[in-house]
Design a protein around this motif. Structure first.
Motif, mmCIF file in Angstrom:
data_model
loop_
_atom_site.group_PDB
_atom_site.id
_atom_site.type_symbol
_atom_site.label_atom_id
_atom_site.label_comp_id
_atom_site.label_asym_id
_atom_site.label_seq_id
_atom_site.Cartn_x
_atom_site.Cartn_y
_atom_site.Cartn_z
ATOM 1 N N GLU A 52 -3.243 -5.365 -0.387
ATOM 2 C CA GLU A 52 -3.812 -5.499 -1.694
ATOM 3 C C GLU A 52 -3.351 -3.705 -2.438
ATOM 4 O OE1 GLU A 52 -7.519 -5.799 1.030
ATOM 5 O OE2 GLU A 52 -5.389 -6.615 0.121
ATOM 6 N N GLU A 53 -3.737 -3.318 -1.277
ATOM 7 C CA GLU A 53 -4.100 -1.741 -1.233
ATOM 8 C C GLU A 53 -2.044 -1.133 -1.672
ATOM 9 O OE1 GLU A 53 -6.271 0.819 1.331
ATOM 10 O OE2 GLU A 53 -7.970 -0.494 1.033
ATOM 11 N N LEU A 54 -1.485 -1.300 -1.186
ATOM 12 C CA LEU A 54 0.063 -1.234 -0.827
ATOM 13 C C LEU A 54 0.385 -1.693 -2.324
ATOM 14 C CD1 LEU A 54 2.504 -0.368 0.021
ATOM 15 C CD2 LEU A 54 2.492 -2.670 1.112
ATOM 16 N N ALA A 55 0.234 -2.719 -3.010
ATOM 17 C CA ALA A 55 0.307 -3.398 -4.185
ATOM 18 C C ALA A 55 -0.175 -2.186 -5.153
ATOM 19 C CB ALA A 55 -0.217 -4.675 -4.547
ATOM 20 N N GLU A 56 -2.085 -1.814 -5.203
ATOM 21 C CA GLU A 56 -2.605 -0.519 -5.666
ATOM 22 C C GLU A 56 -1.494 0.369 -5.774
ATOM 23 O OE1 GLU A 56 -6.390 2.269 -6.246
ATOM 24 O OE2 GLU A 56 -6.111 0.579 -4.989
ATOM 25 N N ARG A 63 0.521 2.760 -8.718
ATOM 26 C CA ARG A 63 -0.822 3.744 -9.207
ATOM 27 C C ARG A 63 1.308 5.443 -9.921
ATOM 28 N NH1 ARG A 63 -5.599 5.089 -6.620
ATOM 29 N NH2 ARG A 63 -5.815 7.217 -7.051
ATOM 30 N N LEU A 64 1.504 4.628 -8.421
ATOM 31 C CA LEU A 64 2.709 5.697 -8.178
ATOM 32 C C LEU A 64 4.063 5.884 -9.196
ATOM 33 C CD1 LEU A 64 4.149 5.909 -4.849
ATOM 34 C CD2 LEU A 64 3.258 7.540 -6.023
ATOM 35 N N HIS A 65 4.373 3.941 -9.938
ATOM 36 C CA HIS A 65 5.165 3.463 -10.982
ATOM 37 C C HIS A 65 4.620 4.232 -12.782
ATOM 38 C CE1 HIS A 65 7.811 1.736 -13.123
ATOM 39 N NE2 HIS A 65 6.576 0.712 -13.876
ATOM 40 N N GLU A 66 2.777 3.850 -12.872
ATOM 41 C CA GLU A 66 2.691 4.148 -13.508
ATOM 42 C C GLU A 66 2.471 5.599 -13.980
ATOM 43 O OE1 GLU A 66 -1.715 3.419 -13.416
ATOM 44 O OE2 GLU A 66 -1.064 1.103 -13.910
#
Length: 180
Positions: A135-139, A143-146
Protein backbone atom coordinates in the motif's frame (compact mmCIF):
# COMPACT_ATOMS: atom_id res chain seq x y z
CA UNK A 1 0.43 26.92 -25.35
CA UNK A 2 2.54 25.40 -28.13
CA UNK A 3 0.99 22.97 -30.64
CA UNK A 4 2.88 20.11 -28.95
CA UNK A 5 1.53 21.30 -25.59
CA UNK A 6 -1.99 21.35 -26.98
CA UNK A 7 -1.60 17.77 -28.21
CA UNK A 8 -0.19 16.64 -24.86
CA UNK A 9 -3.26 17.96 -23.10
CA UNK A 10 -5.56 15.84 -25.33
CA UNK A 11 -3.66 12.52 -25.36
CA UNK A 12 -4.62 9.50 -23.30
CA UNK A 13 -2.38 6.54 -22.42
CA UNK A 14 -2.48 3.83 -25.08
CA UNK A 15 -1.01 0.39 -25.65
CA UNK A 16 1.70 0.72 -28.28
CA UNK A 17 1.42 -1.43 -31.38
CA UNK A 18 4.38 -3.63 -32.29
CA UNK A 19 5.62 -0.97 -34.74
CA UNK A 20 5.23 1.80 -32.14
CA UNK A 21 7.01 -0.24 -29.45
CA UNK A 22 9.85 -1.01 -31.89
CA UNK A 23 10.16 2.68 -32.76
CA UNK A 24 10.50 3.57 -29.08
CA UNK A 25 12.95 0.73 -28.40
CA UNK A 26 15.82 2.81 -29.75
CA UNK A 27 17.75 5.19 -27.54
CA UNK A 28 18.71 7.16 -30.63
CA UNK A 29 15.05 7.64 -31.63
CA UNK A 30 14.20 8.76 -28.11
CA UNK A 31 16.97 11.36 -28.38
CA UNK A 32 15.52 12.56 -31.70
CA UNK A 33 12.14 12.99 -30.01
CA UNK A 34 13.75 14.93 -27.17
CA UNK A 35 15.61 17.22 -29.60
CA UNK A 36 12.47 18.03 -31.57
CA UNK A 37 10.06 18.45 -28.68
CA UNK A 38 10.36 22.23 -28.37
CA UNK A 39 11.97 23.19 -31.66
CA UNK A 40 11.39 21.75 -35.14
CA UNK A 41 14.61 20.52 -36.75
CA UNK A 42 15.42 19.24 -40.22
CA UNK A 43 16.96 15.82 -40.77
CA UNK A 44 20.34 17.46 -41.41
CA UNK A 45 20.12 19.50 -38.19
CA UNK A 46 19.21 16.38 -36.20
CA UNK A 47 22.06 14.44 -37.81
CA UNK A 48 24.52 17.25 -37.02
CA UNK A 49 23.53 17.42 -33.35
CA UNK A 50 23.74 13.64 -32.94
CA UNK A 51 26.88 13.19 -35.05
CA UNK A 52 25.09 10.91 -37.54
CA UNK A 53 25.21 10.41 -41.26
CA UNK A 54 22.08 12.17 -42.64
CA UNK A 55 20.96 8.97 -44.44
CA UNK A 56 21.14 6.98 -41.19
CA UNK A 57 19.28 9.73 -39.37
CA UNK A 58 16.58 9.82 -42.06
CA UNK A 59 15.84 6.13 -41.50
CA UNK A 60 15.13 6.86 -37.82
CA UNK A 61 13.16 10.02 -38.61
CA UNK A 62 10.95 8.13 -41.08
CA UNK A 63 10.31 5.38 -38.53
CA UNK A 64 9.17 8.00 -36.02
CA UNK A 65 7.00 9.78 -38.62
CA UNK A 66 5.43 6.49 -39.74
CA UNK A 67 4.41 5.71 -36.15
CA UNK A 68 3.08 9.20 -35.40
CA UNK A 69 5.72 10.14 -32.83
CA UNK A 70 7.25 12.77 -35.13
CA UNK A 71 5.47 15.02 -37.61
CA UNK A 72 6.72 16.68 -40.76
CA UNK A 73 5.98 20.39 -40.93
CA UNK A 74 5.77 22.69 -43.95
CA UNK A 75 8.97 22.58 -46.03
CA UNK A 76 11.28 25.57 -45.80
CA UNK A 77 14.31 26.81 -47.70
CA UNK A 78 17.59 25.76 -46.12
CA UNK A 79 21.21 26.27 -46.96
CA UNK A 80 21.79 27.26 -50.57
CA UNK A 81 18.03 27.38 -51.15
CA UNK A 82 17.47 23.65 -50.81
CA UNK A 83 14.01 22.48 -49.72
CA UNK A 84 14.17 21.08 -46.18
CA UNK A 85 11.46 19.53 -44.06
CA UNK A 86 11.47 20.40 -40.35
CA UNK A 87 10.23 17.73 -37.94
CA UNK A 88 8.66 18.15 -34.53
CA UNK A 89 7.85 15.57 -31.85
CA UNK A 90 4.11 15.09 -31.39
CA UNK A 91 4.34 14.32 -27.67
CA UNK A 92 2.54 11.00 -28.27
CA UNK A 93 5.46 8.90 -27.02
CA UNK A 94 4.83 10.16 -23.48
CA UNK A 95 1.54 8.21 -23.40
CA UNK A 96 2.65 5.00 -25.12
CA UNK A 97 2.68 1.89 -22.95
CA UNK A 98 5.17 -0.56 -24.37
CA UNK A 99 4.89 -4.29 -23.64
CA UNK A 100 8.50 -4.98 -22.72
CA UNK A 101 11.28 -3.48 -20.68
CA UNK A 102 13.76 -1.89 -23.03
CA UNK A 103 17.17 -0.42 -22.30
CA UNK A 104 16.45 2.38 -24.80
CA UNK A 105 15.46 4.93 -22.16
CA UNK A 106 18.59 4.19 -20.14
CA UNK A 107 20.72 4.41 -23.31
CA UNK A 108 19.20 7.79 -24.20
CA UNK A 109 19.64 9.04 -20.63
CA UNK A 110 23.30 7.97 -20.44
CA UNK A 111 24.06 9.52 -23.86
CA UNK A 112 22.37 12.80 -22.94
CA UNK A 113 24.01 12.91 -19.51
CA UNK A 114 27.38 12.29 -21.18
CA UNK A 115 26.94 15.50 -23.17
CA UNK A 116 26.51 17.68 -20.06
CA UNK A 117 29.70 19.68 -19.48
CA UNK A 118 31.76 18.24 -16.62
CA UNK A 119 31.95 21.63 -14.90
CA UNK A 120 28.16 21.86 -14.37
CA UNK A 121 27.57 21.67 -10.62
CA UNK A 122 23.77 21.65 -10.78
CA UNK A 123 23.29 18.04 -11.98
CA UNK A 124 21.44 15.93 -9.44
CA UNK A 125 21.67 12.13 -9.25
CA UNK A 126 19.98 10.16 -6.52
CA UNK A 127 19.76 6.45 -5.85
CA UNK A 128 17.59 5.00 -3.13
CA UNK A 129 16.63 1.56 -1.89
CA UNK A 130 13.16 1.25 -0.45
CA UNK A 131 11.38 -1.44 1.52
CA UNK A 132 7.72 -0.53 1.43
CA UNK A 133 4.61 -2.61 2.03
CA UNK A 134 2.35 -2.81 -1.06
CA UNK A 135 0.00 0.00 0.00
CA UNK A 136 2.90 2.40 0.66
CA UNK A 137 4.56 1.44 -2.63
CA UNK A 138 1.27 2.20 -4.40
CA UNK A 139 1.12 5.58 -2.64
CA UNK A 140 4.75 6.32 -3.60
CA UNK A 141 4.04 5.49 -7.27
CA UNK A 142 0.85 7.57 -7.27
CA UNK A 143 2.52 10.61 -5.72
CA UNK A 144 5.50 10.44 -8.07
CA UNK A 145 3.13 10.16 -11.03
CA UNK A 146 1.06 13.13 -9.86
CA UNK A 147 4.16 15.30 -9.39
CA UNK A 148 5.63 14.40 -12.78
CA UNK A 149 2.28 14.97 -14.54
CA UNK A 150 1.82 18.32 -12.78
CA UNK A 151 5.08 19.60 -14.24
CA UNK A 152 4.53 17.86 -17.59
CA UNK A 153 1.20 19.64 -18.04
CA UNK A 154 2.55 23.11 -17.31
CA UNK A 155 3.05 25.42 -20.29
CA UNK A 156 6.60 25.39 -21.58
CA UNK A 157 8.64 28.58 -21.27
CA UNK A 158 10.59 28.80 -24.54
CA UNK A 159 13.17 31.07 -22.90
CA UNK A 160 13.91 28.73 -19.97
CA UNK A 161 16.90 26.39 -19.98
CA UNK A 162 15.81 22.84 -20.92
CA UNK A 163 16.29 20.16 -18.26
CA UNK A 164 15.93 16.39 -18.44
CA UNK A 165 14.50 14.10 -15.81
CA UNK A 166 14.89 10.31 -15.66
CA UNK A 167 13.16 8.09 -13.13
CA UNK A 168 13.23 4.32 -12.78
CA UNK A 169 11.45 2.37 -10.08
CA UNK A 170 12.09 -1.36 -10.19
CA UNK A 171 12.20 -4.40 -7.96
CA UNK A 172 15.71 -5.41 -7.02
CA UNK A 173 17.04 -8.71 -8.23
CA UNK A 174 17.07 -11.26 -5.47
CA UNK A 175 20.30 -10.91 -3.59
CA UNK A 176 22.08 -13.80 -1.95
CA UNK A 177 20.91 -14.43 1.57
CA UNK A 178 23.45 -15.11 4.34
CA UNK A 179 24.22 -18.80 4.47
CA UNK A 180 23.28 -19.47 0.83
Amino acid sequence: MTPAGERRAREQPFDASDAEAKALASGLRLRILRLTLDEPLTNREIADVLGLNPATCLHHVRTLVDTGFLEALEPRRGRRGAREIPYRATGRSWYARTPTISPSMVEAFVAELGQVPADRTDVTLTRLRLRLPPEELAEFRRRLHELVMEFHDRPRDPDAEPWSFFLALHPEALSAQPGD
